[in-house]
Design an enzyme around this catalytic site. Structure first.
Site, PDB file in Angstrom:
ATOM      1  N   PHE A   1      74.751 -88.498  50.818  1.00 23.22           N
ATOM      2  CA  PHE A   1      73.854 -88.625  51.977  1.00 23.22           C
ATOM      3  C   PHE A   1      73.150 -89.971  51.897  1.00 23.22           C
ATOM      4  O   PHE A   1      72.410 -90.254  50.950  1.00 23.22           O
ATOM      5  CB  PHE A   1      72.806 -87.503  52.049  1.00 23.22           C
ATOM      6  CG  PHE A   1      71.954 -87.658  53.288  1.00 23.22           C
ATOM      7  CD1 PHE A   1      72.393 -87.180  54.516  1.00 23.22           C
ATOM      8  CD2 PHE A   1      70.748 -88.355  53.248  1.00 23.22           C
ATOM      9  CE1 PHE A   1      71.645 -87.376  55.673  1.00 23.22           C
ATOM     10  CE2 PHE A   1      69.992 -88.553  54.403  1.00 23.22           C
ATOM     11  CZ  PHE A   1      70.437 -88.055  55.619  1.00 23.22           C
TER      12      PHE A   1
ATOM     13  N   ASP B   1      71.514 -95.937  45.616  1.00 22.06           N
ATOM     14  CA  ASP B   1      70.599 -95.413  46.635  1.00 22.06           C
ATOM     15  C   ASP B   1      69.608 -94.487  45.936  1.00 22.06           C
ATOM     16  O   ASP B   1      69.931 -93.339  45.622  1.00 22.06           O
ATOM     17  CB  ASP B   1      71.398 -94.674  47.715  1.00 22.06           C
ATOM     18  CG  ASP B   1      70.500 -94.073  48.805  1.00 22.06           C
ATOM     19  OD1 ASP B   1      69.270 -94.015  48.603  1.00 22.06           O
ATOM     20  OD2 ASP B   1      71.033 -93.646  49.844  1.00 22.06           O
TER      21      ASP B   1
ATOM     22  N   LYS C   1      61.389 -93.842  51.413  1.00 24.07           N
ATOM     23  CA  LYS C   1      60.549 -92.659  51.212  1.00 24.07           C
ATOM     24  C   LYS C   1      59.255 -92.933  50.449  1.00 24.07           C
ATOM     25  O   LYS C   1      58.316 -93.468  51.020  1.00 24.07           O
ATOM     26  CB  LYS C   1      61.393 -91.539  50.579  1.00 24.07           C
ATOM     27  CG  LYS C   1      62.506 -91.094  51.532  1.00 24.07           C
ATOM     28  CD  LYS C   1      63.141 -89.770  51.191  1.00 24.07           C
ATOM     29  CE  LYS C   1      63.983 -89.283  52.358  1.00 24.07           C
ATOM     30  NZ  LYS C   1      65.412 -89.190  52.119  1.00 24.07           N
TER      31      LYS C   1
HETATM   32  C1  PLP Z   1      66.448 -89.759  53.068  1.00 24.98           C
HETATM   33  C2  PLP Z   1      67.573 -90.516  52.506  1.00 24.98           C
HETATM   34  C3  PLP Z   1      68.152 -91.593  53.207  1.00 24.98           C
HETATM   35  C4  PLP Z   1      67.763 -91.964  54.627  1.00 24.98           C
HETATM   36  O1  PLP Z   1      66.437 -92.312  54.768  1.00 24.98           O
HETATM   37  P1  PLP Z   1      65.779 -92.347  56.252  1.00 24.98           P
HETATM   38  O2  PLP Z   1      64.422 -92.908  56.023  1.00 24.98           O
HETATM   39  O3  PLP Z   1      65.756 -90.923  56.732  1.00 24.98           O
HETATM   40  O4  PLP Z   1      66.652 -93.189  57.094  1.00 24.98           O
HETATM   41  C5  PLP Z   1      69.146 -92.311  52.577  1.00 24.98           C
HETATM   42  N1  PLP Z   1      69.565 -92.004  51.341  1.00 24.98           N
HETATM   43  C6  PLP Z   1      69.047 -90.968  50.639  1.00 24.98           C
HETATM   44  C7  PLP Z   1      69.525 -90.699  49.260  1.00 24.98           C
HETATM   45  C8  PLP Z   1      68.040 -90.178  51.200  1.00 24.98           C
HETATM   46  O5  PLP Z   1      67.565 -89.139  50.521  1.00 24.98           O
END
Ligand code: PLP
Length: 425
Positions: free
Chosen positions: A144, A231, A273
């Site tokens: 994701f 990520d 985040k």
């Molecule tokens: C939440 C998340 C995203 C996307 O972040 P947004 O601020 O919602 O665009 C990308 N990668 C990971 C691992 C996430 O948990």
């Protein structure tokens, strides 16, 4: 109108006038403080989602609110057409904090992932002489990384991508945690520029790879001259009991207790985040100068990226992590959480397993995807004063703000166990 009716009315407004893109737990929240949330009926809850790990520092942290208020009194947005007096200071602060030379500022997680894809591709064309339009990026099954058209192009989730094509090409999927597949793909695909992965897969249900996976992936990437792109939007900033899930004590100046030898340093680090403590949309890509230099004026940008509110809040959010030793707390309380709950789960007929690192945890419920036991458990948890949400139908993630105390956690464990018990056959 009674408050219960008001809850229904507000939810109905979203249904009538909004987009039906989330299956939300039916609660309307109006206030937050630390680990707690209150709904419009005045009921108090423990937050066990933390806005998908954005609110690691707790709701409405007074230092973050103060930083935000101070900044909005002076200046909110200039765009990057001009300089603002906060961006450079934030870039210096954050690069030193995470041990990288440069930072690209953006707003949402998906945007930062997009930027990292662009950087990796451009790096491939200009530094590796990959033929034009042939760059490839290796990604993992069940990843994701966000919701943009390019990012969903390499999602394995049908709901995320179906009927949103045509999809962006240039991505190769391999199984997660499969070092042999990574090696084979690198050997057979000379145009690979990067390997994009989550050190722990959050949305997939807190999938933790073998301890050696990241290290071996890094070695392979070095060997094939490919960028390791981590990520850490969900796993970063203390969530897993270290500053980054990939990180030992590394450059984090005593944030955590792991040894420096265990740190796997990615070439590109993506954060979002909790870098703002959930106060404001802030995300970033960090890397060294020899990579970031491929981006020249006019080749990337964002109107809100690097705005002074974002910069002021992010500095404060990172300070709070350090000052309040939130990584250490996540580590300590994570161990306590899993140990205590595991005793129960050993005898449970409805909870199959519990896994996690730090305060990023998930329980697998004994039902098939699409069945509503996990959803019903979450509704009952809400009734019992704790907010959590299923992911993939049969997995419940438990990720409270990292400011939670021992006593509060014990209270939550009691709520969770008694809720589970009420569903046991
Ligand atoms: C939440 C998340 C995203 C996307 O972040 P947004 O601020 O919602 O665009 C990308 N990668 C990971 C691992 C996430 O948990």
């Amino acid at each position: 109108m009674g408050t219960l009716d008001k809850t229904k009315e507000i939810i109905k407004l979203e249904r009538l006038y909004g987009v039906n893109d989330y299956k939300s737990i039916p609660v309307v929240l109006e206030r937050g403080d630390g680990v707690f949330l209150w709904d419009i009926e005045g009921k108090k809850y423990y937050d066990f989602l933390s806005a998908y790990s954005a609110v690691n520092q707790g709701h409405c942290h007074p230092r973050l609110i103060r930083a935000l208020k101070q900044q909005v009194n002076n200046l909110t947005l200039t765009s990057r057409a001009f300089h603002n007096n906060k961006l450079g200071i934030y870039m210096k602060y954050a690069t030193e904090y995470f041990g990288f030379e440069r930072l690209l500022p953006s707003n949402t997680g998906a945007e930062a992932v997009e930027a990292s894809i662009k950087i990796a591709r451009k790096w491939g064309y200009t530094k590796k002489n990959i033929p034009e339009n042939n760059a490839e990026i290796i990604v993992c099954k069940n990843n994701f990384h966000g919701r943009t058209t390019t990012i969903i192009s390499f999602s394995s989730d049908k709901a995320s991508k179906e009927n949103f094509g045509p999809h962006t090409s240039g991505f190769i999927e391999i199984p997660y945690n499969d070092i042999e597949s990574l090696k084979e793909t690198l050997e057979t695909h000379p145009n690979v520029v990067g390997f994009l992965f989550e050190p722990i897969q959050g949305e997939a249900g807190v999938n933790i790879p073998n301890p050696e996976f990241a290290r071996k992936a890094k070695d392979l990437c070095s060997q094939f001259n490919v960028l390791l792109i981590a990520d850490e939007i969900q796993t970063g900033i203390g969530r897993t009991g270290s500053l980054l899930a990939l990180c030992g004590s590394c450059n984090c100046s005593g944030h955590c207790e792991r040894q420096i030898e265990t740190y796997v340093r990615p070439d590109l680090l993506i954060l979002g985040k909790a870098i703002s403590g959930g106060t404001y949309p802030v995300s970033a890509v960090l890397c060294d100068g020899h990579i970031m230099e491929v981006i020249k004026p006019g080749q990337h940008g964002s109107t809100f990226g690097g705005n002074p509110i974002a910069c002021s809040v992010a500095i404060e959010a990172l300070e709070v992590i350090r000052d309040e030793k939130l990584t250490q707390n996540a580590r300590k309380l994570g161990i306590r959480f899993r140990k205590t709950l595991q005793h129960y789960i050993d005898k449970s007929k409805i909870v199959l397993s519990l896994r996690g690192r730090g305060l990023l945890n998930a329980a697998t419920i004994n039902n098939t995807e699409g069945c509503d036991l996990a959803w019903n458990i979450c509704l009952k948890l809400k009734e019992n004063g704790l907010l959590a949400k299923p992911t993939h139908g049969n997995i419940i993630r438990f990720s409270p703000p990292l400011v939670i105390t021992d006593t509060q956690l014990d209270d939550c464990i009691k709520i969770i166990i008694s809720t589970f018990k009420s569903f046991e056959p």
